[in-house]
Design an enzyme around this catalytic site. Structure first.
Site: not given
Length: 1111
Positions: A84-87, A89, A116, A150
């Site tokens: 999860r990118g916002e957590d 990255r 998307g 994913e």
């Protein structure tokens, strides 16, 4: 399907799937129901219910094995990372990516693709193309449907194809993930409102399956460093399970497993593991795979191929330098083969290393390389491959692994891989029985299987049958006999080329064009190219990307054995002599005959011989002669007595002559160079080559390097195809024959350290010359030559006070070296050299003015130019913005004017900011340490203060960087550093600057490397630098912290500290760069207007004066 249980259904579907590419369908769609009754189907159903669990396991394993076998060959990544990118990255993920990079783990991390509702085709391909999926469950992972899709695909790959799944619970409890509690419960409640319930159920199942897998929990570790270490360890262990078949390596998995167990044995000393077996059995392949799989677990690693050959050709010192340079990832030089600096010994002793010594032939070679193993850390490992088991026994290695032949199944698999196009199952089945007969013939020897596969690939059955018939007539039991098959299949010309390469040219690194000249039978013979192509097609020779011809050493030995059997009892009748004993016998006892075509031997093998003047008289058809040997400069054997009565004759057919340490003052009086292509008499005692003019139309290279008695050159007017002339270190050479200037194809002329050369002038153009080295020709007083196409020119240490009159005409010149010369002036015509990239003016002690340089200059070195006062730059900032300067250094230029220093500062600002704006590609950490200059833009000049435009500055070794006022929508492009280095007289040629961040504790930070004058810095210097790794480090830090403290330390490469009297840091944003460019354009406009106004004023004054005079 009402009559079938789920278990039986799976079996039938699986069977149909394994033999067809069609979609799976019920059995009766293909007519099977006409032959099977419902009663029978019901019986199968009952059996299926009873054995459902067993069936599921069998099906899963069968499908996975089938698909993994077919698809692992196409795996592109080691690891797919789902996150999860916002957590994570900006923090944890970036560190993980760096660790993976250092450990050579090829990971797919999707941090660029737009997200998307549906995962992209690229992501699906990445998941399918990965051996492992690493799932990082964080607080908000389940809130992303993208992440869950994913995950759904990953679990599909796990269940159907056996993909390894490693969950990491980062800041979350595994129980909450597994049972969807807390944030995961809230996320799924939201998902159920937005998405189809069946989709949500699939995601819940995928989450549960993945969370139930054995994973890694972040709360179990004290810090993220330990967590990253554990993740890396688990990934590497999983990767070690990657079947070697996935790389096209068949039948070596057991050897790999056994050797890995030997590597991991506990030991109080360095363990040495031997791998032995016959040639072509796969020793090197196994060693390469072991090295590849285990290298990341060691601090350093080195794979030394063909150790014995390297020792023979380049010597012990070269091999040791290669070894230690590779281990330390830097250029290590040794004074003598047996002496290593205490610093290198100390550093090596602290490293856990993995070393592979490939193809060791003599029992004393290990001792020559290492002496004792005490200087390596006890957990280091050394692997030795050899064809001779006695080498391992004599050296008392800890373990010996003997490589055996392949079993029949593996042998067939390897043969099919080479004989058929991949996945061509129909052709394999059609040729199955024939293939088995060839496999039986090969007796499990991998090299033979590969060569036979290549020979038969694409041929029809008639050719296969014919080949089998031939094998029956000539039963072959050993590798030699099998290899003879490929030799017999060659025509006469191809056989000759094959044997010439095997017995002479392999290892000489000659290109195809040279080989065509050397091997052709007559002037009009153009068939060599076709012959080489045929040999390449048959996997008997290899032609590299740069067109160098080579041959595998196993195949080379086969070729040599073929020649040996020509006349095993009479070596004088042998066509190609390579065995030292045979050569000694032939030369000493005058046994040579017309049959001898080539001789190749190390001079040490014949150093005690006393050859007669007529030693080559009977060998009138000798074409290739190689008496080679490179030795340590302090221990060169004496070869002066090799020809005590001189030499009367050398065959006129000679095309290749390398006779290092040639003992006579000239070649024989009647020597003919008519057919000569390459002549190498390096380290010789020649005073002159020959008298008069020779027909040298075929001559391509003449090398006389270090022939220190050479006084004169012959007339080269007939050498119309000469490309290379190496006369370096010919210290007694006083002149160059004028004919050199008429050689139209000469590309390289090396006269380095020809200390008595007084003149190098010619009016004739050297239009083909690309490289000219006149460095250290101390006596040279006249220099004038027309070489308009030259790309590299070395005029170092010449006692000339001005550039040649033709200077400025070399429009293709890229590298110009004028260091240590007495030049007083650089002509303004240098601006015509629009391709020049590298200008070296170091220690031009008489140079006073440096004119404006072309914008193409990237490296400008002017260290130690003590009289240099004036430096000119382009008039406008716009012109300077077109430059691409990467290194501009004015160390110890103590006489620079204040105006010049001001222009240097402005030019530095322009070029450094432009470098930041260019957005250089990601750097390679390992490469940076020994190639740091390519990752930097550097300016050095005398001074004691940080320029005004640098935003943050201090006279201490630390300061606070406050970026709180920076605009959020104006991201940083990079950071420019400035250091004030104090004067110092300690010897050092490289400085290491440490940049660390300090919060509650001091973090590790990064290092900046730069060169410095070796002997001394006589004054303070301003060093302004854009260093990619350091810039990225602070830029990344600034994304999360707007205020932080940095500290700077400096020391020389050898240890002593270097005084830093202050430093500065200037963050460059996109807006900041654009504002700067606009400001420079404004200055240009103002300056242009001022110049215009000044011109008008001058014109008015002139007119007034004229009028006054008229009155």
């Amino acid at each position: 399907m009402a009559y079938l249980s789920s278990g039986a259904s799976q079996i039938i579907y699986a069977r149909k799937y394994r033999h067809s590419n069609l979609e799976m369908r019920p059995l009766w769609y293909s007519g099977i129901n006409k032959r099977i009754s419902k009663q029978q189907l019901n019986m199968w159903a009952i059996a299926g219910v009873k054995k459902k669990n067993l069936v599921n396991k069998i099906v899963a394993k069968g499908v996975a094995e089938k698909v993994m076998t077919n698809n692992t060959l196409h795996l592109k990544y080691d690891v797919f990372v789902s996150f999860r990118g916002e957590d994570i990255r900006q923090g944890f993920l970036s560190h993980l990516v760096k660790v993976f990079s250092r450990k050579q783990i090829n990971a797919f991390v999707d941090d660029k693709l737009k997200r998307g509702d549906d995962i992209s085709h690229s992501l699906v391909q990445a998941i399918e193309g990965s051996f492992i999926s690493l799932i990082i469950f964080s607080e908000n992972y389940a809130s992303s449907c993208w992440c869950l899709k994913e995950l759904e695909k990953i679990i599909e790959r796990k269940e159907n194809y056996g993909q390894i799944v490693i969950p990491v619970f980062y800041g979350v409890d595994p129980t909450n993930v597994r049972h969807q509690k807390k944030s995961y419960e809230n996320a799924f409640a939201e998902l159920e409102r937005k998405y189809n319930l069946s989709d949500v159920q699939i995601w819940r199942r995928a989450l549960k399956i993945s969370a139930n897998s054995s994973g890694i929990t972040s709360s179990s570790f004290k810090n993220e460093a330990d967590l990253l270490e554990e993740i890396t360890k688990v990934v590497l262990m999983s990767l070690s399970k990657n079947p070697v078949n996935s790389k096209g390596l068949i039948g070596i998995d057991k050897s790999i497993a056994h050797l890995e167990s030997l590597l991991r044995k506990e030991s109080k000393k360095v363990r040495v593991i031997g791998i032995c077996g016959m040639g072509g059995i796969g020793k090197t392949t196994i060693a390469e795979e072991i090295f590849s799989q285990n290298r990341s677990e060691y601090d350093g690693g080195c794979f030394l191929p063909k150790v014995s050959d390297e020792l023979t050709r380049n010597g012990l010192k070269s091999l040791k330098e290669n070894l230690f340079s590779t281990l330390l990832v830097e250029d290590v030089k040794m004074d003598t083969p047996n002496r290593l600096s205490s610093d290198i010994e100390r550093r090596i002793s602290r490293m856990k290393v993995l070393i592979v010594l490939d193809d060791v032939k003599d029992t004393d070679q290990l001792e020559m390389l290492f002496g004792t193993l005490d200087w390596f850390r006890s957990d280091s490992r050394i692997i030795v491959t050899t064809r001779d088991k006695q080498v391992l026994i004599a050296n008392e290695v800890d373990d010996i692994h003997e490589v055996g032949v392949l079993n029949s199944n593996k042998a067939l698999e390897l043969f099919n891989l080479n004989a058929f196009e991949r996945n061509n199952q129909l052709e394999m089945e059609d040729y199955c029985e024939l293939s088995k007969r060839f496999v039986n013939y090969a007796s499990g020897i991998p090299l033979v299987l590969k060569i036979l596969g290549h020979l038969l690939r694409g041929k029809d059955k008639q050719v296969w049958e014919s080949m089998l018939d031939k094998l029956k007539r000539e039963p072959i039991k050993k590798v030699y006999h099998v290899m003879r098959l490929s030799y017999d299949d060659l025509d006469r010309l191809e056989q000759k080329i094959f044997l010439d390469i095997a017995c002479f040219f392999n290892g000489l690194n000659l290109k195809v064009d040279y080989m065509k000249l050397l091997l052709k039978d007559c002037e009009s013979d153009n068939s060599v190219a076709v012959g080489l192509e045929r040999l390449t097609d048959r996997a008997l020779v290899t032609i590299s990307k740069d067109n160098v011809v080579s041959m595998h050493d196993i195949i080379q030995e086969i070729g040599r054995e073929i020649v040996r059997q020509e006349s095993s009892k009479d070596p004088g009748s042998c066509s190609r002599l390579y065995d030292p004993d045979d050569i000694c016998d032939v030369l000493q006892n005058d046994k040579g005959t017309e049959a001898v075509r080539s001789i190749s031997v190390d001079l040490l093998a014949i150093r005690n011989l006393r050859l007669s003047p007529d030693v080559f008289v009977k060998m009138s058809k000798l074409k290739f002669l190689d008496f080679h040997g490179k030795y340590d400069s302090r221990d060169i054997p004496d070869f002066s007595n090799l020809l005590p009565q001189g030499l009367q004759y050398l065959p006129t057919d000679l095309r290749y002559v390398q006779w290092m340490h040639y003992p006579l003052d000239s070649l024989p009086d009647k020597f003919s160079a008519e057919n000569l292509v390459i002549l190498d008499l390096s380290f010789s005692r020649v005073v002159k080559l020959w008298c008069g003019v020779q027909n040298m139309a075929s001559l391509k290279e003449v090398k006389l390097s270090r022939s220190e008695l050479l006084r004169e050159l012959p007339d080269f007017s007939e050498a119309t195809n000469l490309e290379v002339l190496d006369l370096s270190f010919c210290r007694k050479l006083t002149s160059v024959h004028p004919s050199i200037f008429s050689v139209n194809k000469l590309q390289k002329l090396d006269l380095f350290l020809c200390g008595r050369l007084t003149e190098f002038t010619s009016n004739a153009p050297l239009s083909s010359l690309r490289y000219l080295n006149l460095g250290l020709c101390h006596s040279l007083r006249k220099l004038s030559v027309k070489a308009e196409n030259i790309t590299e020119l070395n005029l170092a240490a010449l006692r000339i006070d001005a550039c040649p009159s033709t200077f400025g005409c070399q429009t293709k010149l890229e590298i110009l070296n004028l260091e240590f010369s007495e030049i007083e002036d650089i002509h303004s015509r240098i601006n015509n050299l629009t391709r020049i990239r590298h200008l070296n003016l170091r220690y031009c002690m008489n140079l006073r003015t440096l004119p404006e340089l072309p914008s193409s200059v990237e490296i400008q070195l002017a260290e130690g130019c003590s009289l240099l006062e004036t430096i000119l730059f382009p008039l406008t900032a716009a012109e300077q913005l077109k430059e691409n300067k990467k290194s501009v250094e004015f160390w110890n230029c103590m006489n620079l004017s204040e105006v010049s220093l001001r222009y240097i500062r402005l030019n530095a600002q322009i070029n450094l900011m432009r470098s930041v704006h260019q957005h250089a590609p990601e750097h390679d950490i390992d490469d940076y340490k020994h190639n740091f200059a390519s990752y930097q833009a550097l300016y050095v000049y005398p001074g004691s203060s940080v320029p005004e435009w640098i935003e943050f500055k201090t006279t201490k070794n630390h300061m606070i960087i406050n970026l709180s006022t920076a605009r959020v929508d104006d991201p940083l492009l990079g950071i420019i550093f400035c250091f004030i280095l104090g004067s110092g007289y300690n010897k050092c040629d490289q400085i290491e600057l440490g940049i660390t961040t300090v919060n509650d504790i001091e973090k590790e930070g990064v290092r900046i490397y730069m060169t410095r004058p070796y002997f001394a810095a006589y004054m303070d210097h301003v060093c302004m630098i854009y260093d990619q790794p350091s810039s990225r480090y602070l830029t990344s830090l600034a994304k999360n912290q707007t205020r932080f403290k940095i500290k700077v330390t400096a020391r020389s490469r050898d240890g002593p500290e270097v005084r830093v009297k202050g430093f500065g840091v200037s963050p460059i944003s996109s807006t900041g760069y654009n504002d700067f460019v606009q400001l420079m354009e404004l200055f240009d406009y103002i300056n242009k207007w001022n110049r215009t106004v000044l011109s008008i004023i001058l014109c008015i004054s002139f007119l007034q004066l004229k009028i006054k005079n008229l009155i």
